[in-house]
Enzyme design. Sequence first.
Site, PDB file in Angstrom:
ATOM      1  N   ASP A  19       0.821  -1.211   0.000  1.00 49.37           N
ATOM      2  CA  ASP A  19       0.000   0.000   0.000  1.00 49.37           C
ATOM      3  C   ASP A  19       0.857   1.264   0.000  1.00 49.37           C
ATOM      4  O   ASP A  19       0.988   1.949   1.018  1.00 49.37           O
ATOM      5  CB  ASP A  19      -0.944  -0.008   1.218  1.00 49.37           C
ATOM      6  N   LYS A  41      -0.207  -7.824  -2.821  1.00 46.12           N
ATOM      7  CA  LYS A  41      -1.484  -7.204  -3.176  1.00 46.12           C
ATOM      8  C   LYS A  41      -1.233  -5.768  -3.599  1.00 46.12           C
ATOM      9  O   LYS A  41      -0.517  -5.042  -2.918  1.00 46.12           O
ATOM     10  CB  LYS A  41      -2.419  -7.244  -1.958  1.00 46.12           C
ATOM     11  N   ASP A  68      -6.353  -5.485  -5.872  1.00 43.14           N
ATOM     12  CA  ASP A  68      -7.402  -5.108  -4.908  1.00 43.14           C
ATOM     13  C   ASP A  68      -7.975  -3.747  -5.292  1.00 43.14           C
ATOM     14  O   ASP A  68      -7.644  -2.730  -4.696  1.00 43.14           O
ATOM     15  CB  ASP A  68      -6.776  -5.076  -3.501  1.00 43.14           C
ATOM     16  N   LYS A  70     -11.380  -3.544  -5.710  1.00 43.98           N
ATOM     17  CA  LYS A  70     -12.762  -3.645  -5.179  1.00 43.98           C
ATOM     18  C   LYS A  70     -13.779  -3.059  -6.136  1.00 43.98           C
ATOM     19  O   LYS A  70     -14.460  -2.071  -5.831  1.00 43.98           O
ATOM     20  CB  LYS A  70     -12.872  -2.944  -3.822  1.00 43.98           C
ATOM     21  N   ASP A  73     -19.759  -1.564  -9.648  1.00 45.22           N
ATOM     22  CA  ASP A  73     -20.339  -0.711 -10.684  1.00 45.22           C
ATOM     23  C   ASP A  73     -21.424  -1.530 -11.383  1.00 45.22           C
ATOM     24  O   ASP A  73     -21.734  -2.643 -10.952  1.00 45.22           O
ATOM     25  CB  ASP A  73     -19.219  -0.277 -11.657  1.00 45.22           C
ATOM     26  N   ILE A  74     -21.963  -0.999 -12.484  1.00 47.52           N
ATOM     27  CA  ILE A  74     -22.979  -1.772 -13.198  1.00 47.52           C
ATOM     28  C   ILE A  74     -22.309  -3.017 -13.805  1.00 47.52           C
ATOM     29  O   ILE A  74     -21.090  -3.009 -14.059  1.00 47.52           O
ATOM     30  CB  ILE A  74     -23.678  -0.921 -14.288  1.00 47.52           C
ATOM     31  N   PRO A  75     -23.086  -4.088 -14.004  1.00 45.45           N
ATOM     32  CA  PRO A  75     -22.484  -5.354 -14.453  1.00 45.45           C
ATOM     33  C   PRO A  75     -21.606  -5.217 -15.692  1.00 45.45           C
ATOM     34  O   PRO A  75     -20.501  -5.767 -15.736  1.00 45.45           O
ATOM     35  CB  PRO A  75     -23.708  -6.244 -14.731  1.00 45.45           C
ATOM     36  N   ASN A  76     -22.061  -4.457 -16.694  1.00 46.41           N
ATOM     37  CA  ASN A  76     -21.290  -4.344 -17.933  1.00 46.41           C
ATOM     38  C   ASN A  76     -19.897  -3.753 -17.678  1.00 46.41           C
ATOM     39  O   ASN A  76     -18.896  -4.232 -18.208  1.00 46.41           O
ATOM     40  CB  ASN A  76     -22.074  -3.466 -18.920  1.00 46.41           C
ATOM     41  N   THR A 132     -13.194  -4.758   7.044  1.00 50.76           N
ATOM     42  CA  THR A 132     -12.754  -5.119   8.401  1.00 50.76           C
ATOM     43  C   THR A 132     -12.524  -3.907   9.295  1.00 50.76           C
ATOM     44  O   THR A 132     -12.296  -4.043  10.488  1.00 50.76           O
ATOM     45  CB  THR A 132     -11.456  -5.953   8.336  1.00 50.76           C
ATOM     46  N   GLY A 223      -0.630  -5.664   5.699  1.00 51.30           N
ATOM     47  CA  GLY A 223      -0.005  -4.499   5.085  1.00 51.30           C
ATOM     48  C   GLY A 223       0.961  -3.807   6.022  1.00 51.30           C
ATOM     49  O   GLY A 223       2.143  -4.169   6.110  1.00 51.30           O
ATOM     50  N   ARG A 224       0.439  -2.809   6.755  1.00 52.29           N
ATOM     51  CA  ARG A 224       1.305  -1.946   7.564  1.00 52.29           C
ATOM     52  C   ARG A 224       2.263  -2.651   8.520  1.00 52.29           C
ATOM     53  O   ARG A 224       3.411  -2.218   8.651  1.00 52.29           O
ATOM     54  CB  ARG A 224       0.434  -0.903   8.303  1.00 52.29           C
TER      55      ARG A 224
HETATM   56  O1  C5P Z   1      -2.217  -2.325   6.680  1.00 52.13           O
HETATM   57  P1  C5P Z   1      -3.256  -3.396   6.853  1.00 52.13           P
HETATM   58  O2  C5P Z   1      -2.672  -4.722   7.300  1.00 52.13           O
HETATM   59  O3  C5P Z   1      -4.447  -2.951   7.668  1.00 52.13           O
HETATM   60  O4  C5P Z   1      -3.757  -3.650   5.345  1.00 52.13           O
HETATM   61  C1  C5P Z   1      -4.889  -4.407   5.042  1.00 52.13           C
HETATM   62  C2  C5P Z   1      -5.103  -4.340   3.564  1.00 52.13           C
HETATM   63  O5  C5P Z   1      -6.261  -5.098   3.219  1.00 52.13           O
HETATM   64  C3  C5P Z   1      -5.342  -2.927   3.034  1.00 52.13           C
HETATM   65  O6  C5P Z   1      -4.746  -2.865   1.748  1.00 52.13           O
HETATM   66  C4  C5P Z   1      -6.841  -2.821   2.912  1.00 52.13           C
HETATM   67  O7  C5P Z   1      -7.228  -1.958   1.873  1.00 52.13           O
HETATM   68  C5  C5P Z   1      -7.222  -4.266   2.575  1.00 52.13           C
HETATM   69  N1  C5P Z   1      -8.581  -4.674   2.931  1.00 52.13           N
HETATM   70  C6  C5P Z   1      -9.094  -4.616   4.210  1.00 52.13           C
HETATM   71  N2  C5P Z   1     -10.372  -5.005   4.465  1.00 52.13           N
HETATM   72  C7  C5P Z   1     -11.134  -5.500   3.507  1.00 52.13           C
HETATM   73  C8  C5P Z   1     -10.625  -5.591   2.205  1.00 52.13           C
HETATM   74  C9  C5P Z   1      -9.319  -5.180   1.952  1.00 52.13           C
HETATM   75  O8  C5P Z   1      -8.393  -4.214   5.123  1.00 52.13           O
HETATM   76  N3  C5P Z   1     -12.345  -5.951   3.775  1.00 52.13           N
END
Ligand code: C5P
Length: 246
Positions: A19, A41, A68, A70, A73-76, A132, A223-224
């Site tokens: 990220d 990711k 990632d 996410k 939008d509309i299906p098309n 989350t 991530g972090r």
């Molecule tokens: O830094 P951290 O460990 O919180 O990163 C979690 C990653 O997972 C981020 O890139 C975040 O956008 C992604 N994510 C998430 N929750 C979701 C879907 C994706 O935290 N439901």
Amino acid sequence: MVQKEKVKKLKDKLIVALDTDDGEDIDWLSGTLIEVVPWVKIGFQAFSTLGIEAFPWLSARGHKVFLDLKFHDIPNTVARDVGMMTKHGANMINMHAAGGLEMMQTARNSADDAAYKADIPRPILLGVTILTSMDETGFQQNFGSERQLAEQVVYLAQLTQAAGLDGVVASPLEIEPIRKACGDNFLIVTPGIRPKWAETGDQRRITTPAEAINRGADYIVVGRPIIEAEDPLEAAEMILDEMREA
Ligand code: C5P
């Protein structure tokens, strides 16, 4: 030998979220982490810097790439987006399950077509349930739903499965009800992972890496705690150790 198999499998279960939009950081992180982690990711930040070159570039290093973005939008539109990203070589792609059954079904068909035409494996397709970072109070406030958050997650997981996608992104706290509703062959990818030594940040529905594995996560996304660590390779190895102890 058995232990080696287990380690190999665990390596494949950890996905590191790159990220950042800093190309040099991405270069350094992926080059360093490939020693221990195949899956990375990329979200909007990394994608805005790397573009579709991300796929050949990272895969030449041995990485598998979870895109990632996410889609919602509309299906098309989503079908075209997913088809295009399949053609360019994404190994895993997600979309919001709240986009609906038709959106997810057309995305699946589009990925099938694109993979067939390019003669490559179809990427893993995932539905995002409830982020989350959201807790029960936030869920009620923002969705005004009659369901509890966990019920909505299971509902969206079943919708995702009915649409023909491979699995969901959900909190590790919801693995058990999703497994019960969707069975063992349905993938569960869990962000919201925090080793005991890491900051929680904005994540709410969280567990440790070991607990997520114990609960049955197929992949965990971190991530972090890794990319902001003083030594990201060491942080990734510590997380893999925690997963091994599960
Ligand atoms: O830094 P951290 O460990 O919180 O990163 C979690 C990653 O997972 C981020 O890139 C975040 O956008 C992604 N994510 C998430 N929750 C979701 C879907 C994706 O935290 N439901």
